[in-house]
Design a protein around this motif. Sequence first.
Motif, PDB file in Angstrom:
ATOM      1  N   LYS A  47       0.834  -1.209   0.000  1.00  0.00           N
ATOM      2  CA  LYS A  47       0.000   0.000   0.000  1.00  0.00           C
ATOM      3  C   LYS A  47       0.867   1.256   0.000  1.00  0.00           C
ATOM      4  O   LYS A  47       0.741   2.120  -0.851  1.00  0.00           O
ATOM      5  N   GLN A  49       3.993   2.370  -0.814  1.00  0.00           N
ATOM      6  CA  GLN A  49       5.150   1.899  -1.561  1.00  0.00           C
ATOM      7  C   GLN A  49       6.388   2.663  -1.103  1.00  0.00           C
ATOM      8  O   GLN A  49       6.293   3.771  -0.625  1.00  0.00           O
ATOM      9  N   PRO A  59      -2.313  -0.480   7.906  1.00  0.00           N
ATOM     10  CA  PRO A  59      -2.940  -1.696   8.451  1.00  0.00           C
ATOM     11  C   PRO A  59      -2.486  -2.952   7.710  1.00  0.00           C
ATOM     12  O   PRO A  59      -2.262  -3.988   8.329  1.00  0.00           O
ATOM     13  N   ILE A  60      -2.323  -2.829   6.394  1.00  0.00           N
ATOM     14  CA  ILE A  60      -1.925  -4.011   5.625  1.00  0.00           C
ATOM     15  C   ILE A  60      -0.533  -4.476   6.039  1.00  0.00           C
ATOM     16  O   ILE A  60      -0.268  -5.681   6.134  1.00  0.00           O
ATOM     17  N   ASP A  63      -0.872  -6.373   9.171  1.00  0.00           N
ATOM     18  CA  ASP A  63      -1.390  -7.719   8.875  1.00  0.00           C
ATOM     19  C   ASP A  63      -0.274  -8.630   8.387  1.00  0.00           C
ATOM     20  O   ASP A  63      -0.193  -9.795   8.779  1.00  0.00           O
ATOM     21  N   GLU A  67       1.248 -11.994  10.001  1.00  0.00           N
ATOM     22  CA  GLU A  67       1.282 -13.216   9.206  1.00  0.00           C
ATOM     23  C   GLU A  67       2.688 -13.840   9.237  1.00  0.00           C
ATOM     24  O   GLU A  67       2.832 -15.056   9.376  1.00  0.00           O
ATOM     25  N   PHE A  84       5.117 -17.202   0.041  1.00  0.00           N
ATOM     26  CA  PHE A  84       3.736 -16.935   0.448  1.00  0.00           C
ATOM     27  C   PHE A  84       3.337 -15.508   0.058  1.00  0.00           C
ATOM     28  O   PHE A  84       2.264 -15.272  -0.501  1.00  0.00           O
ATOM     29  N   VAL A  86       4.896 -13.513  -2.194  1.00  0.00           N
ATOM     30  CA  VAL A  86       4.985 -13.299  -3.638  1.00  0.00           C
ATOM     31  C   VAL A  86       3.781 -13.914  -4.351  1.00  0.00           C
ATOM     32  O   VAL A  86       3.259 -13.358  -5.312  1.00  0.00           O
ATOM     33  N   ASP A  87       3.301 -15.072  -3.839  1.00  0.00           N
ATOM     34  CA  ASP A  87       2.115 -15.705  -4.423  1.00  0.00           C
ATOM     35  C   ASP A  87       0.918 -14.759  -4.393  1.00  0.00           C
ATOM     36  O   ASP A  87       0.059 -14.807  -5.270  1.00  0.00           O
ATOM     37  N   ARG A  88       0.835 -13.945  -3.369  1.00  0.00           N
ATOM     38  CA  ARG A  88      -0.328 -13.074  -3.208  1.00  0.00           C
ATOM     39  C   ARG A  88      -0.124 -11.686  -3.773  1.00  0.00           C
ATOM     40  O   ARG A  88      -1.034 -11.107  -4.357  1.00  0.00           O
ATOM     41  N   TYR A  89       1.066 -11.146  -3.579  1.00  0.00           N
ATOM     42  CA  TYR A  89       1.275  -9.749  -3.962  1.00  0.00           C
ATOM     43  C   TYR A  89       2.240  -9.569  -5.132  1.00  0.00           C
ATOM     44  O   TYR A  89       2.475  -8.445  -5.556  1.00  0.00           O
ATOM     45  N   GLY A  90       2.794 -10.661  -5.625  1.00  0.00           N
ATOM     46  CA  GLY A  90       3.677 -10.560  -6.777  1.00  0.00           C
ATOM     47  C   GLY A  90       5.104 -10.203  -6.395  1.00  0.00           C
ATOM     48  O   GLY A  90       5.399  -9.933  -5.236  1.00  0.00           O
ATOM     49  N   PHE A  92       6.605  -7.673  -6.758  1.00  0.00           N
ATOM     50  CA  PHE A  92       6.693  -6.303  -6.260  1.00  0.00           C
ATOM     51  C   PHE A  92       7.089  -6.229  -4.793  1.00  0.00           C
ATOM     52  O   PHE A  92       7.803  -5.326  -4.381  1.00  0.00           O
ATOM     53  N   ARG A 127      44.287   7.935 -24.394  1.00  0.00           N
ATOM     54  CA  ARG A 127      44.435   8.905 -25.480  1.00  0.00           C
ATOM     55  C   ARG A 127      45.301  10.085 -25.040  1.00  0.00           C
ATOM     56  O   ARG A 127      46.185  10.526 -25.742  1.00  0.00           O
TER      57      ARG A 127
ATOM     58  N   ALA B  34      -0.892 -10.817  -8.645  1.00  0.00           N
ATOM     59  CA  ALA B  34      -0.234 -12.114  -8.783  1.00  0.00           C
ATOM     60  C   ALA B  34      -1.258 -13.229  -8.869  1.00  0.00           C
ATOM     61  O   ALA B  34      -0.907 -14.387  -9.039  1.00  0.00           O
ATOM     62  N   LYS B  38      -5.208 -17.770 -11.366  1.00  0.00           N
ATOM     63  CA  LYS B  38      -5.257 -18.743 -10.269  1.00  0.00           C
ATOM     64  C   LYS B  38      -6.700 -18.893  -9.793  1.00  0.00           C
ATOM     65  O   LYS B  38      -7.496 -17.979  -9.929  1.00  0.00           O
ATOM     66  N   TYR B 134      -4.682  -5.088  -1.028  1.00  0.00           N
ATOM     67  CA  TYR B 134      -3.892  -4.150  -0.241  1.00  0.00           C
ATOM     68  C   TYR B 134      -4.624  -2.845  -0.009  1.00  0.00           C
ATOM     69  O   TYR B 134      -4.066  -1.885   0.499  1.00  0.00           O
TER      70      TYR B 134
END
Lengths: 158, 178
Positions: A47, A49, A59-60, A63, A67, A84, A86-90, A92, A127, B34, B38, B134
């Motif tokens: 969120k 960045q 908040p994210i 979380d 996790e 875990f 990268v699977d969800r957020y890529g 990034f 030179r 991502a 899926k 997000y």
Amino acid sequence: MRRWLAAAVLGLSLAGVAKAAIDTYQFRDDAERERYQQLTKELRCPKCQNQDIADSNAPIAADLRREIFRMLGEGKNNQQIVDFMVDRYGDFVRYKPALSGRTWLLWFGPGILLAGGFVVLALIVRRRRGQAVAGNTELSADERERLAKLLDKERTHD
Amino acid sequence: MKRWIMVVPLAVFLLVAVFLYKGLFLKPDELPSAMIGKPFPAFALASVQGDRSLTQADLIGRPALVNVWGTWCPSCKVEHPYLNQLAEQGVVIHGVNYKDDNAAALKWLADFHNPYQLNIADQQGSLGLDLGVYGAPETFLIDANGIIRYKHVGVVDATVWREQLAPLYQGLVDEARP
């Protein structure tokens, strides 16, 4: 004696406050705490960045920290935890992206630029050196005569 | 002095200008999801109404929009009337009530009309996390098999619907029809 006791009790209460403000999670040992700190520094908040999730108050990010703590408790290794996320957020979310076809320029770009800079520098230096050798610094007979005359003139003026 | 050196500042300026101009149209806050391609993540949560429990199997069967919303989210309020309008046109919309107070959510639905066919109460944000949410509102497009095909971050309005979601949704509806 009583004064010393009071000071000791006050000191203990201070220590408690300082600890509560820093530690929101109870880790099993220092190694786990270190892994937690390393992981939260390596993962980027989706969120807000340009902040890692250790640093962010979003908040994210809270979380995601929770996790990570949970997964550490479950005995997952760092790679599993990063996967875990990268699977969800890529990709990034990784401040240390995996080396792949898409990211090799990120990894090697700075090195390539640096090497390019050295090549340019080396070319310029070579030179310059070539010119210095080629250019004759010795005076010719004519020039020496003129110089002697000029110096002579100077001297007669004195 | 060599002639070509005089061109260097202009060349550098042009290069920078090209990048800056491109930067004007970048949206760095819209991350590629991502989750595209899926299946919708597994979950077992109550509905917002509290009358039934829902799982990912309940989303299978028809292409649908899955809208992540919350009463705490101002942009959700902005997009809500448009979702009502889409629902009236027959678009299937499911809701994920993300990290919200259930009573507030029920009041919201009573006050502003309920466009959702199913409404999943994700109070802990666990489904949101599995979806890679997000921020709300986020809208996922799932096909009849429950595979996530597209994600839009931000308000769904007439422009977003017309230019991005509608063609994809229509495609999925046609795909699902034998």
